[in-house]
Design a protein around this motif. Structure first.
Motif, PDB file in Angstrom:
ATOM      1  N   VAL A  30       0.835  -1.208   0.000  1.00 42.24           N
ATOM      2  CA  VAL A  30       0.000   0.000   0.000  1.00 42.24           C
ATOM      3  C   VAL A  30       0.874   1.265   0.000  1.00 42.24           C
ATOM      4  O   VAL A  30       0.648   2.199  -0.780  1.00 42.24           O
ATOM      5  CB  VAL A  30      -0.925  -0.041   1.247  1.00 42.24           C
ATOM      6  CG1 VAL A  30      -1.392   1.345   1.631  1.00 42.24           C
ATOM      7  CG2 VAL A  30      -2.114  -0.968   1.005  1.00 42.24           C
ATOM      8  N   LEU A  31       1.876   1.291   0.845  1.00 42.48           N
ATOM      9  CA  LEU A  31       2.722   2.496   0.932  1.00 42.48           C
ATOM     10  C   LEU A  31       3.490   2.710  -0.371  1.00 42.48           C
ATOM     11  O   LEU A  31       3.619   3.840  -0.854  1.00 42.48           O
ATOM     12  CB  LEU A  31       3.682   2.400   2.124  1.00 42.48           C
ATOM     13  CG  LEU A  31       3.013   2.356   3.508  1.00 42.48           C
ATOM     14  CD1 LEU A  31       4.064   2.183   4.612  1.00 42.48           C
ATOM     15  CD2 LEU A  31       2.169   3.598   3.779  1.00 42.48           C
ATOM     16  N   THR A  32       3.986   1.619  -0.949  1.00 42.84           N
ATOM     17  CA  THR A  32       4.708   1.733  -2.221  1.00 42.84           C
ATOM     18  C   THR A  32       3.768   2.242  -3.324  1.00 42.84           C
ATOM     19  O   THR A  32       4.154   3.087  -4.135  1.00 42.84           O
ATOM     20  CB  THR A  32       5.313   0.374  -2.627  1.00 42.84           C
ATOM     21  OG1 THR A  32       6.133  -0.095  -1.551  1.00 42.84           O
ATOM     22  CG2 THR A  32       6.169   0.500  -3.880  1.00 42.84           C
ATOM     23  N   ALA A  33       2.546   1.741  -3.325  1.00 43.05           N
ATOM     24  CA  ALA A  33       1.587   2.160  -4.356  1.00 43.05           C
ATOM     25  C   ALA A  33       1.309   3.660  -4.266  1.00 43.05           C
ATOM     26  O   ALA A  33       1.187   4.349  -5.281  1.00 43.05           O
ATOM     27  CB  ALA A  33       0.292   1.372  -4.219  1.00 43.05           C
ATOM     28  N   ILE A  34       1.219   4.162  -3.057  1.00 42.53           N
ATOM     29  CA  ILE A  34       0.933   5.597  -2.882  1.00 42.53           C
ATOM     30  C   ILE A  34       2.107   6.436  -3.386  1.00 42.53           C
ATOM     31  O   ILE A  34       1.923   7.449  -4.067  1.00 42.53           O
ATOM     32  CB  ILE A  34       0.599   5.907  -1.400  1.00 42.53           C
ATOM     33  CG1 ILE A  34      -0.691   5.182  -0.983  1.00 42.53           C
ATOM     34  CG2 ILE A  34       0.460   7.410  -1.179  1.00 42.53           C
ATOM     35  CD1 ILE A  34      -0.983   5.229   0.512  1.00 42.53           C
ATOM     36  N   LYS A  35       3.314   5.976  -3.125  1.00 37.67           N
ATOM     37  CA  LYS A  35       4.487   6.688  -3.662  1.00 37.67           C
ATOM     38  C   LYS A  35       4.564   6.547  -5.178  1.00 37.67           C
ATOM     39  O   LYS A  35       4.884   7.489  -5.892  1.00 37.67           O
ATOM     40  CB  LYS A  35       5.766   6.173  -3.012  1.00 37.67           C
ATOM     41  CG  LYS A  35       5.998   6.763  -1.642  1.00 37.67           C
ATOM     42  CD  LYS A  35       7.465   6.925  -1.327  1.00 37.67           C
ATOM     43  CE  LYS A  35       8.117   8.041  -2.110  1.00 37.67           C
ATOM     44  NZ  LYS A  35       9.576   8.056  -1.870  1.00 37.67           N
ATOM     45  N   ARG A  36       4.285   5.352  -5.669  1.00 36.91           N
ATOM     46  CA  ARG A  36       4.317   5.115  -7.118  1.00 36.91           C
ATOM     47  C   ARG A  36       3.349   6.040  -7.845  1.00 36.91           C
ATOM     48  O   ARG A  36       3.634   6.544  -8.923  1.00 36.91           O
ATOM     49  CB  ARG A  36       3.957   3.647  -7.385  1.00 36.91           C
ATOM     50  CG  ARG A  36       4.180   3.189  -8.821  1.00 36.91           C
ATOM     51  CD  ARG A  36       3.599   1.788  -9.001  1.00 36.91           C
ATOM     52  NE  ARG A  36       2.169   1.789  -8.819  1.00 36.91           N
ATOM     53  CZ  ARG A  36       1.476   0.803  -8.227  1.00 36.91           C
ATOM     54  NH1 ARG A  36       2.073  -0.276  -7.769  1.00 36.91           N
ATOM     55  NH2 ARG A  36       0.165   0.906  -8.095  1.00 36.91           N
ATOM     56  N   ALA A  37       2.208   6.321  -7.209  1.00 35.38           N
ATOM     57  CA  ALA A  37       1.226   7.217  -7.826  1.00 35.38           C
ATOM     58  C   ALA A  37       1.765   8.648  -7.918  1.00 35.38           C
ATOM     59  O   ALA A  37       1.291   9.435  -8.725  1.00 35.38           O
ATOM     60  CB  ALA A  37      -0.072   7.185  -7.030  1.00 35.38           C
ATOM     61  N   GLY A  38       2.745   8.987  -7.064  1.00 35.31           N
ATOM     62  CA  GLY A  38       3.330  10.317  -7.178  1.00 35.31           C
ATOM     63  C   GLY A  38       3.470  11.085  -5.872  1.00 35.31           C
ATOM     64  O   GLY A  38       3.971  12.211  -5.866  1.00 35.31           O
ATOM     65  N   ALA A  39       3.044  10.497  -4.764  1.00 36.25           N
ATOM     66  CA  ALA A  39       3.178  11.209  -3.491  1.00 36.25           C
ATOM     67  C   ALA A  39       4.636  11.235  -3.055  1.00 36.25           C
ATOM     68  O   ALA A  39       5.366  10.256  -3.229  1.00 36.25           O
ATOM     69  CB  ALA A  39       2.324  10.527  -2.422  1.00 36.25           C
ATOM     70  N   ASP A  40       5.088  12.356  -2.509  1.00 37.73           N
ATOM     71  CA  ASP A  40       6.435  12.451  -1.948  1.00 37.73           C
ATOM     72  C   ASP A  40       6.439  12.016  -0.487  1.00 37.73           C
ATOM     73  O   ASP A  40       7.451  11.562   0.033  1.00 37.73           O
ATOM     74  CB  ASP A  40       6.929  13.896  -2.015  1.00 37.73           C
ATOM     75  CG  ASP A  40       6.969  14.398  -3.441  1.00 37.73           C
ATOM     76  OD1 ASP A  40       7.761  13.866  -4.228  1.00 37.73           O
ATOM     77  OD2 ASP A  40       6.183  15.316  -3.772  1.00 37.73           O
ATOM     78  N   MET A  41       5.316  12.257   0.178  1.00 34.83           N
ATOM     79  CA  MET A  41       5.212  11.881   1.591  1.00 34.83           C
ATOM     80  C   MET A  41       3.835  11.307   1.862  1.00 34.83           C
ATOM     81  O   MET A  41       2.877  11.599   1.147  1.00 34.83           O
ATOM     82  CB  MET A  41       5.492  13.096   2.483  1.00 34.83           C
ATOM     83  CG  MET A  41       4.705  14.309   2.103  1.00 34.83           C
ATOM     84  SD  MET A  41       5.456  15.856   2.691  1.00 34.83           S
ATOM     85  CE  MET A  41       5.343  16.821   1.182  1.00 34.83           C
ATOM     86  N   ILE A  42       3.784  10.474   2.903  1.00 31.18           N
ATOM     87  CA  ILE A  42       2.530   9.781   3.215  1.00 31.18           C
ATOM     88  C   ILE A  42       2.180   9.995   4.677  1.00 31.18           C
ATOM     89  O   ILE A  42       2.975   9.670   5.570  1.00 31.18           O
ATOM     90  CB  ILE A  42       2.647   8.269   2.951  1.00 31.18           C
ATOM     91  CG1 ILE A  42       3.212   7.992   1.546  1.00 31.18           C
ATOM     92  CG2 ILE A  42       1.295   7.593   3.119  1.00 31.18           C
ATOM     93  CD1 ILE A  42       3.573   6.526   1.308  1.00 31.18           C
ATOM     94  N   VAL A  43       1.010  10.567   4.890  1.00 29.50           N
ATOM     95  CA  VAL A  43       0.488  10.632   6.251  1.00 29.50           C
ATOM     96  C   VAL A  43      -0.182   9.297   6.491  1.00 29.50           C
ATOM     97  O   VAL A  43      -1.140   8.949   5.790  1.00 29.50           O
ATOM     98  CB  VAL A  43      -0.542  11.779   6.408  1.00 29.50           C
ATOM     99  CG1 VAL A  43      -1.034  11.849   7.848  1.00 29.50           C
ATOM    100  CG2 VAL A  43       0.050  13.109   5.959  1.00 29.50           C
ATOM    101  N   THR A  44       0.339   8.526   7.446  1.00 32.83           N
ATOM    102  CA  THR A  44      -0.184   7.170   7.617  1.00 32.83           C
ATOM    103  C   THR A  44      -0.066   6.672   9.059  1.00 32.83           C
ATOM    104  O   THR A  44       0.940   6.899   9.728  1.00 32.83           O
ATOM    105  CB  THR A  44       0.528   6.177   6.663  1.00 32.83           C
ATOM    106  OG1 THR A  44       0.018   4.854   6.903  1.00 32.83           O
ATOM    107  CG2 THR A  44       2.040   6.181   6.836  1.00 32.83           C
ATOM    108  N   TYR A  45      -1.132   5.992   9.497  1.00 37.16           N
ATOM    109  CA  TYR A  45      -1.131   5.383  10.834  1.00 37.16           C
ATOM    110  C   TYR A  45      -0.192   4.183  10.885  1.00 37.16           C
ATOM    111  O   TYR A  45       0.075   3.646  11.946  1.00 37.16           O
ATOM    112  CB  TYR A  45      -2.569   4.988  11.222  1.00 37.16           C
ATOM    113  CG  TYR A  45      -3.507   6.181  11.167  1.00 37.16           C
ATOM    114  CD1 TYR A  45      -3.552   7.105  12.209  1.00 37.16           C
ATOM    115  CD2 TYR A  45      -4.296   6.430  10.042  1.00 37.16           C
ATOM    116  CE1 TYR A  45      -4.370   8.229  12.147  1.00 37.16           C
ATOM    117  CE2 TYR A  45      -5.122   7.545   9.964  1.00 37.16           C
ATOM    118  CZ  TYR A  45      -5.148   8.437  11.017  1.00 37.16           C
ATOM    119  OH  TYR A  45      -5.944   9.555  10.938  1.00 37.16           O
ATOM    120  N   HIS A  46       0.295   3.753   9.714  1.00 36.61           N
ATOM    121  CA  HIS A  46       1.251   2.638   9.659  1.00 36.61           C
ATOM    122  C   HIS A  46       2.690   3.111   9.873  1.00 36.61           C
ATOM    123  O   HIS A  46       3.604   2.282   9.885  1.00 36.61           O
ATOM    124  CB  HIS A  46       1.203   1.954   8.285  1.00 36.61           C
ATOM    125  CG  HIS A  46      -0.100   1.296   7.957  1.00 36.61           C
ATOM    126  ND1 HIS A  46      -0.612   0.255   8.688  1.00 36.61           N
ATOM    127  CD2 HIS A  46      -0.993   1.519   6.952  1.00 36.61           C
ATOM    128  CE1 HIS A  46      -1.775  -0.130   8.145  1.00 36.61           C
ATOM    129  NE2 HIS A  46      -2.012   0.621   7.104  1.00 36.61           N
TER     130      HIS A  46
END
Ligand code: PBG
Ligand code: ZN
Length: 318
Positions: free
Chosen positions: A292-308
């Motif tokens: 999931v985290l890789t997919a969000i970065k792959r889509a183009g996000a530089d940073m992820i706000v995540t409870y994980h």
């Protein structure tokens, strides 16, 4: 193609997208009334912290390599105007002060700027005749952001989806001498069922109606681009798309179009779904989280706000 998949090292060599600890922002809830930590039942493993235990958590996160947090306050007292949101003695303001005193620039303290945890009706702004009044709300959001900056916040993240909120906040920050406080704009925040567990965690469910007169309709990706363009024009330093998983296309479009530092918010419902399936033994938790985290970065996000963030940091190389 299988030559490049033969061994783990070769696979690593050709990997295009990586998630690193520096990309992760851990949301943290701090509750004024608490003297000890309380688990959040709708979000397994997440906790409502007391002021004193929040500091310990931030140090633990820092030691694991998660250096950025996003603070959400839960006040003891709510009123119609959400006045505790901009109280210099409020729970978030006190939390920022103590975190900054302890950790200085070893931590990035971001704060959610909204009124919904602070209003008795649970809406994100001032309500008049059953509707959130746009321009009256702007002043309160600006006051809230300034109070966070005064306490030492590195970045403020307005999430109310009130028109003009970024301009109002930028103006107020500059007028009060906080020109270095940056704005992470929840630019394209959609009205979503995936916020459910958060509202339980933060006691912020609206008492009447819903948030559809201010949060975006998820059927409108072009409108999402307009929302983002406006926030950039108003002075956003970074933009955000929220939620993340059902919105990877919006993340992709936004990064392509704006080339701005961009965050995606992997929200409470996305977290809860994964945890629930893992608990049932239906998916493998660790690999699902990394996917999931890789997919969000792959889509183009530089940073992820995540409870994980905290758990994922254990598994990431750097
Ligand atoms: C406050 C706010 C919400 C979230 C972040 N900021 C709740 C909402 O808009 O109802 C949701 C975060 C999550 O679900 O993880 N406006
Ligand atoms: Zn809100």
């Amino acid at each position: 193609m299988r030559r490049l998949r033969r061994t783990p090292l070769i696979r690593e060599l050709v990997r295009e997208v990586t998630v690193s600890k520096a990309d992760l922002i851990q949301p943290l809830f701090v509750e004024e009334a608490l003297t000890k930590n309380t688990p959040i039942s709708s979000m397994p493993g997440q906790i409502r912290f007391s002021l004193s235990s929040l500091e310990r958590e931030a140090i633990e996160l820092k030691d694991r390599g998660v250096r950025s947090i996003l603070l959400f306050g839960i006040p003891s007292h709510k009123d119609d105007d959400g006045s505790k949101a901009y109280d210099s003695q409020g729970i978030v303001q006190k939390s920022i002060e103590s975190l900054k005193e302890q950790l200085g620039d070893d931590i990035v303290v971001g704060t959610d700027v909204c009124l919904c945890q602070y209003t008795s009706h649970g809406h994100c702004g001032i309500v008049r005749d059953g509707l959130v009044e746009n321009d009256e709300t702007l002043k309160r959001l600006a006051d809230t952001a300034v109070s966070h900056a005064r306490a030492g916040a590195d970045l403020v993240a307005p999430s109310a989806m009130i028109d003009g909120q970024v301009a109002a906040i930028r103006g107020a920050l500059d007028d009060n001498g906080f020109k270095d406080t940056s704005i992470l704009a929840y630019a394209a925040k959609h009205s979503s069922s995936f916020f459910g567990p958060f509202r339980e965690a933060a006691f912020s469910k609206p008492r009447f109606g819903d948030r559809r007169t201010y949060q975006m309709d998820y059927a409108n990706p072009e409108m999402a681009m307009r929302e983002i363009a406006l926030d950039i024009k108003e002075g956003a330093d970074m933009i955000m798309v929220k939620p993340a998983l059902a919105y990877l296309d919006v993340i992709y479009r936004a990064k392509k179009r704006f080339r701005m530092p961009m965050a995606a918010y992997n929200v409470s419902g996305e977290f809860a779904m994964l945890k629930a399936a893992a608990r049932e033994g239906w998916i493998d938790e660790k690999s699902a989280i990394l996917e999931v985290l890789t997919a969000i970065k792959r889509a183009g996000a530089d940073m992820i706000v995540t409870y994980h963030a905290k758990e994922a940091a254990e598994w990431l190389q750097s």
